[in-house]
Design an enzyme around this catalytic site. Structure first.
Site, PDB file in Angstrom:
ATOM      1  N   TRP A 355       0.842  -1.221   0.000  1.00  0.00           N
ATOM      2  CA  TRP A 355       0.000   0.000   0.000  1.00  0.00           C
ATOM      3  C   TRP A 355       0.864   1.253   0.000  1.00  0.00           C
ATOM      4  O   TRP A 355       0.364   2.348  -0.244  1.00  0.00           O
ATOM      5  CB  TRP A 355      -0.918  -0.002   1.220  1.00  0.00           C
ATOM      6  CG  TRP A 355      -0.206   0.304   2.519  1.00  0.00           C
ATOM      7  CD1 TRP A 355       0.930  -0.304   2.994  1.00  0.00           C
ATOM      8  CD2 TRP A 355      -0.550   1.298   3.486  1.00  0.00           C
ATOM      9  NE1 TRP A 355       1.294   0.239   4.201  1.00  0.00           N
ATOM     10  CE2 TRP A 355       0.407   1.216   4.529  1.00  0.00           C
ATOM     11  CE3 TRP A 355      -1.564   2.237   3.585  1.00  0.00           C
ATOM     12  CZ2 TRP A 355       0.372   2.049   5.650  1.00  0.00           C
ATOM     13  CZ3 TRP A 355      -1.604   3.061   4.705  1.00  0.00           C
ATOM     14  CH2 TRP A 355      -0.639   2.957   5.714  1.00  0.00           C
ATOM     15  N   ASP A 356       2.155   1.087   0.293  1.00  0.00           N
ATOM     16  CA  ASP A 356       3.097   2.211   0.268  1.00  0.00           C
ATOM     17  C   ASP A 356       2.903   3.014  -1.020  1.00  0.00           C
ATOM     18  O   ASP A 356       2.989   4.236  -1.042  1.00  0.00           O
ATOM     19  CB  ASP A 356       4.552   1.698   0.290  1.00  0.00           C
ATOM     20  CG  ASP A 356       4.863   0.782   1.461  1.00  0.00           C
ATOM     21  OD1 ASP A 356       3.959   0.061   1.895  1.00  0.00           O
ATOM     22  OD2 ASP A 356       6.014   0.770   1.919  1.00  0.00           O
ATOM     23  N   GLU A 482       0.863  -1.898  12.498  1.00  0.00           N
ATOM     24  CA  GLU A 482       1.105  -3.346  12.603  1.00  0.00           C
ATOM     25  C   GLU A 482       1.457  -3.803  14.010  1.00  0.00           C
ATOM     26  O   GLU A 482       1.805  -4.958  14.221  1.00  0.00           O
ATOM     27  CB  GLU A 482       2.186  -3.758  11.598  1.00  0.00           C
ATOM     28  CG  GLU A 482       1.695  -3.586  10.176  1.00  0.00           C
ATOM     29  CD  GLU A 482       2.661  -4.079   9.120  1.00  0.00           C
ATOM     30  OE1 GLU A 482       3.779  -4.486   9.458  1.00  0.00           O
ATOM     31  OE2 GLU A 482       2.290  -4.036   7.933  1.00  0.00           O
ATOM     32  N   LYS A 594       3.032   1.170  15.877  1.00  0.00           N
ATOM     33  CA  LYS A 594       4.259   1.190  15.083  1.00  0.00           C
ATOM     34  C   LYS A 594       4.281   2.447  14.203  1.00  0.00           C
ATOM     35  O   LYS A 594       5.322   2.981  13.875  1.00  0.00           O
ATOM     36  CB  LYS A 594       4.254  -0.067  14.215  1.00  0.00           C
ATOM     37  CG  LYS A 594       5.478  -0.304  13.389  1.00  0.00           C
ATOM     38  CD  LYS A 594       5.295  -1.590  12.574  1.00  0.00           C
ATOM     39  CE  LYS A 594       6.507  -1.893  11.728  1.00  0.00           C
ATOM     40  NZ  LYS A 594       6.251  -2.955  10.742  1.00  0.00           N
ATOM     41  N   GLN A 595       3.080   2.890  13.789  1.00  0.00           N
ATOM     42  CA  GLN A 595       3.005   3.947  12.779  1.00  0.00           C
ATOM     43  C   GLN A 595       1.637   4.632  12.837  1.00  0.00           C
ATOM     44  O   GLN A 595       0.727   4.148  13.502  1.00  0.00           O
ATOM     45  CB  GLN A 595       3.205   3.326  11.406  1.00  0.00           C
ATOM     46  CG  GLN A 595       2.154   2.295  11.035  1.00  0.00           C
ATOM     47  CD  GLN A 595       2.671   1.264  10.031  1.00  0.00           C
ATOM     48  OE1 GLN A 595       3.019   0.164  10.407  1.00  0.00           O
ATOM     49  NE2 GLN A 595       2.694   1.641   8.762  1.00  0.00           N
TER      50      GLN A 595
HETATM   51  C1  BGC Z   1       5.038  -1.224   7.548  1.00  0.00           C
HETATM   52  C2  BGC Z   1       3.991  -1.374   6.472  1.00  0.00           C
HETATM   53  C3  BGC Z   1       4.646  -1.208   5.128  1.00  0.00           C
HETATM   54  C4  BGC Z   1       5.796  -2.178   4.959  1.00  0.00           C
HETATM   55  C5  BGC Z   1       6.565  -1.988   3.670  1.00  0.00           C
HETATM   56  C6  BGC Z   1       6.143  -2.226   7.308  1.00  0.00           C
HETATM   57  O1  BGC Z   1       7.155  -2.030   8.246  1.00  0.00           O
HETATM   58  O2  BGC Z   1       4.493  -1.432   8.827  1.00  0.00           O
HETATM   59  O3  BGC Z   1       2.990  -0.405   6.664  1.00  0.00           O
HETATM   60  O4  BGC Z   1       3.725  -1.387   4.116  1.00  0.00           O
HETATM   61  O5  BGC Z   1       6.703  -1.992   6.016  1.00  0.00           O
HETATM   62  O6  BGC Z   1       7.145  -0.741   3.614  1.00  0.00           O
END
Ligand code: BGC
Length: 760
Positions: A355-356, A482, A594-595
């Site tokens: 999804w990035d 996550e 985490k984000q």
């Molecule tokens: C992030 C995800 C991301 C992935 C790839 C993970 O560490 O939590 O949101 O899509 O990395 O960049």
């Protein structure tokens, strides 16, 4: 200099980091910044470890996923971007002495990545153990004009040594992928997946054709090394390599030109040898400098549209340009490819698309080079059948479910709590399609491709959710964060699904009027009924969006606020990122992110809630967010600016702008963080300038941190070219191209005919 990335000391500890930073690419081919002289043999003899890599975007092998306990509908196979035939090696012997940075003395060293000129260079003043001194210049390009071409030019200039020189240039077909068993973000197995099918030596061309173990894809590398003033001594097949050797005397500077091209069966289908030979004819006499000229004109055009100029901090300026540069190097240009989490700069996340793309990178291209943004959406359209299949596998009666991580279109993740459960990917893709439509007005694209995705993803949400006393609920999903998994009513997922459903209805009604024939064809193709569209509407209207009356925030999900807070005070610095130091269940049981999750939802759909809720939520989640993901600080920067926390916005911006250059996440060696690179652009455009693309038009609300003298950028929007300049006293919005446009500045509607200029 704010256009050059430089390294002025050879430091073996930074070898792998610089391999990522100095990597080159053109959306098709990617070459890590490995050193010509360090082939496998040399590295082993000096016990040096490097990630020597050559990649083609979307060139993969299917690999079995080993499960100890495999559940129903867990993907059987994953895909892995393969490391390809290595043409990087050029070894130089001064007499009998092999040049390596580990023996003898490096008297002077300059390594540069020219962001405006599109090539990389190393200039080394070297003294061998026996005192032979030469200047060595290594230049390399991955061409924007000829997507198959990797070109190296090496010059040996005598300083005190005039004598025999031997040059050994190889094409190595015995290649493996990089494996790191200790890090889940890097591949843990399946190193050897590419096998030599045949090799040829045609005149002075070394050619190796290889085939993948399972996916049945082929790749051919054709390479030619020429040395000015010398004839080729020998070219032979030896230890799975083609080795070309030259002997000559160093009297005047010697120039070596090595041109290598890569053709894969995804794009070039069959007869790769024939096609490579004919393609090579076109480029075999091209001088390096001519290629540089083309790179320059390509990049001038790119930066002309995408550059963000800031004054007051040259380190940050360089960071912005470095990030923009790597985005254009990595983004796919055809229907088979997208942009991987690490671009073409390394093997972290195995070349997968996430999804990035939609949330962090797509907007950059949408506003600067919309054709590339469209291509990213076309890739999703081309993989829609895989998403339909996945929906079925996952037990959904209808619709499409996009994979969390993939190359060819099928789900690659074996860890469903942080992958398949992230149903928001569907809504993220739909959101991008809508944004594309709003920013370009390209209704044809929506009619032919976009709407089908939006209908199919909307259907999936209907199947996924259910009604209860709260309204329409979505259970057992994972949001972007996550560190919280498999929850009910994740605010981000619900609000994004609502938007997806709402737009499915809108488009259906719009096409009834604007494109009835296309709508009828689509209805027939996917059996869409009026009743379903009513269901979409009902679910959107009744979508449950969690809200906490006491804290006046949107809870991340139904259970988040009832969990104990993570004990941040007693978490030592070295225990971050938490995922490498705690069992995930421990993490899941706590309030720790985490984000950005809810905070990101508040950026994408800010009109769904009040500014008070946005502000309260920001403060709440900031305290429990570790930013262990590189996708986080940029969103916090943007939203800090939104709530007038300008200092915070600036500090988060610093983190994003130089995340890879300063290796702040300590894993840039595995590849560059593409989402964050897009995020840097967004911190200025969405954050500082407050730009939003909405159904009601273009919104701009400029702000500026006191540490920055000014910033300026251009955007493309509905056929217009608009420049925004902001300094400490005033802002200016100029219409450079296109018809007058009604825009919204700080919520005031103004007709932009020429230039709008106002004081703060
Ligand atoms: C992030 C995800 C991301 C992935 C790839 C993970 O560490 O939590 O949101 O899509 O990395 O960049």
């Amino acid at each position: 200099m704010t256009w050059n990335i430089e390294s002025n000391r050879f430091d073996i500890k930074k070898l792998q980091l610089e391999e990522s930073l100095f990597s080159l690419g053109n959306g098709y081919l990617g070459i890590r910044g490995n050193l010509e002289e360090l082939d496998k043999e040399v590295m082993e003899s000096f016990s040096v470890s490097s990630v020597r890599g050559t990649y083609i975007n979307a060139f993969y092998d299917d690999v079995e996923i080993p499960y100890a306990e495999k559940g129903f509908a867990y993907p059987q196979t994953s895909q892995k971007m393969l490391n390809l035939t290595d043409t990087q090696t050029i070894k130089i012997f001064l007499g009998d002495e092999l040049f390596t940075p580990f023996k003898g003395k490096i008297i002077d060293y300059h390594r540069t990545l020219y962001l405006k000129r599109g090539y990389a260079e190393r200039v080394i003043h070297y003294r061998s153990p026996l005192g032979k001194e030469v200047k060595l210049t290594f230049k390399r390009i991955v061409s924007f004009k000829y997507q198959e071409l990797f070109f190296q030019e090496v010059t040996i200039t005598p300083i005190n040594y005039f004598g025999p020189v031997k040059i050994v240039s190889t094409v190595n077909g015995e290649i493996e992928n990089y494996v790191d068993k200790s890090d889940p973000r890097v591949a843990q197995g399946h190193a050897k997946r590419l096998h030599i099918k045949n090799h040829h030596i045609v005149e002075d061309y070394g050619i190796i054709e290889s085939v993948t173990e399972q996916s049945n894809l082929s790749v051919l590398a054709l390479s030619q090394t020429k040395v000015n003033g010398a004839f080729l001594d020998s070219i032979r097949w030896e230890n799975k390599q083609i080795v070309s050797t030259y002997h000559l005397d160093l009297i005047h500077p010697i120039t070596i030109n090595k041109r290598s091209i890569y053709l894969d069966s995804i794009r070039y289908e069959d007869n790769l040898l024939e096609k490579a030979l004919s393609r090579f004819k076109e480029i075999k006499d091209l001088p390096f400098d001519d290629l540089v000229k083309y790179q320059e004109s390509y990049l001038t055009d790119y930066f002309n549209n995408s550059d963000i100029r800031i004054t007051g901090n040259s380190d940050l300026q360089l960071g912005i340009r470095f990030n923009l540069y790597h985005l254009i190097q990595s983004v796919g240009r055809d229907k088979y490819s997208n942009i991987a989490a690490k671009g073409l700069s390394g093997e972290g996340y195995e070349g997968h698309y996430f999804w990035d793309t939609e949330i962090f990178i797509f907007p950059v291209f949408l506003l600067t080079k919309p054709s590339l943004a469209k291509n990213l959406l076309m890739y999703r359209y081309n993989t829609l059948d895989y998403a339909r299949l996945r929906a079925k596998e996952m037990g959904h009666k209808k619709g499409a479910l996009y994979p969390w991580r993939t190359i060819k279109g099928s789900e690659c993740s074996s860890f469903f709590p942080a992958s398949s459960a992230q149903y928001h990917i569907n809504a993220d893709i739909s959101y991008s399609i809508v944004t594309y439509y709003l920013a370009t007005g390209d209704l044809d694209f929506i009619a032919l491709y976009g709407a089908e995705i939006i209908f199919e993803t909307a259907r999936l949400f209907i199947d996924l959710g259910h009604y209860n006393e709260n309204g329409f609920n979505i259970f057992s999903v994972t949001g972007p964060d996550e560190y919280t998994a498999i929850v009910d009513n994740n605010f981000y997922t619900n609000v994004m699904a609502k938007y997806n459903l709402k737009w499915a209805v809108k488009l259906y009604n719009l096409f009834k009027v604007e494109h009835p024939e296309i709508l009828n064809q689509l209805i027939a193709k996917i059996n869409l009924t009026d009743d379903e569209v009513l269901e979409f509407q009902k679910a959107a209207e009744n979508m449950y969006l969690p809200y906490d009356e006491r804290l006046k925030i949107n809870p991340q999900d139904d259970s988040f606020l009832r969990k104990p807070l993570w004990d941040f005070d007693n978490t030592p610095k070295e225990n971050y990122p938490l995922l490498l130091n705690y069992h995930l269940l421990t993490i899941y049981r706590h309030q720790v992110c985490k984000q950005a999750d809810t905070v990101l939802a508040h950026l994408l759909l800010e009109d769904e809630v009040s500014i008070e809720t946005i502000r309260n939520s920001y403060y709440y989640y900031e305290k429990v967010t570790t930013h262990d993901s590189s996708l986080s600080s940029c969103i916090y920067s943007i939203m800090a600016m939104k709530i007038n926390e300008i200092e915070k916005g600036y500090n988060y911006f610093i983190e994003t702008a130089r995340l890879d250059l300063d290796n702040t996440h300590k894993n840039t060696k595995d590849g560059l963080h593409m989402a964050n690179m897009g995020g840097t652009y967004l911190t200025i455009v969405y954050g500082f300038a407050g730009l939003r693309i909405k159904e009601s038009g273009l919104f701009i609300s400029p702000k500026i941190p006191k540490q920055i003298g000014s910033y300026q950028f251009k955007i493309k929007y509905r056929g217009r070219n608009i420049r925004i300049t902001v300094n400490q006293n005033e802002y200016q919005i100029e219409l450079l191209e296109g018809e007058a446009l009604l825009i919204n500045i700080y919520d005031r509607q103004i007709l932009l005919t020429d230039i709008i200029c106002d004081k703060f």
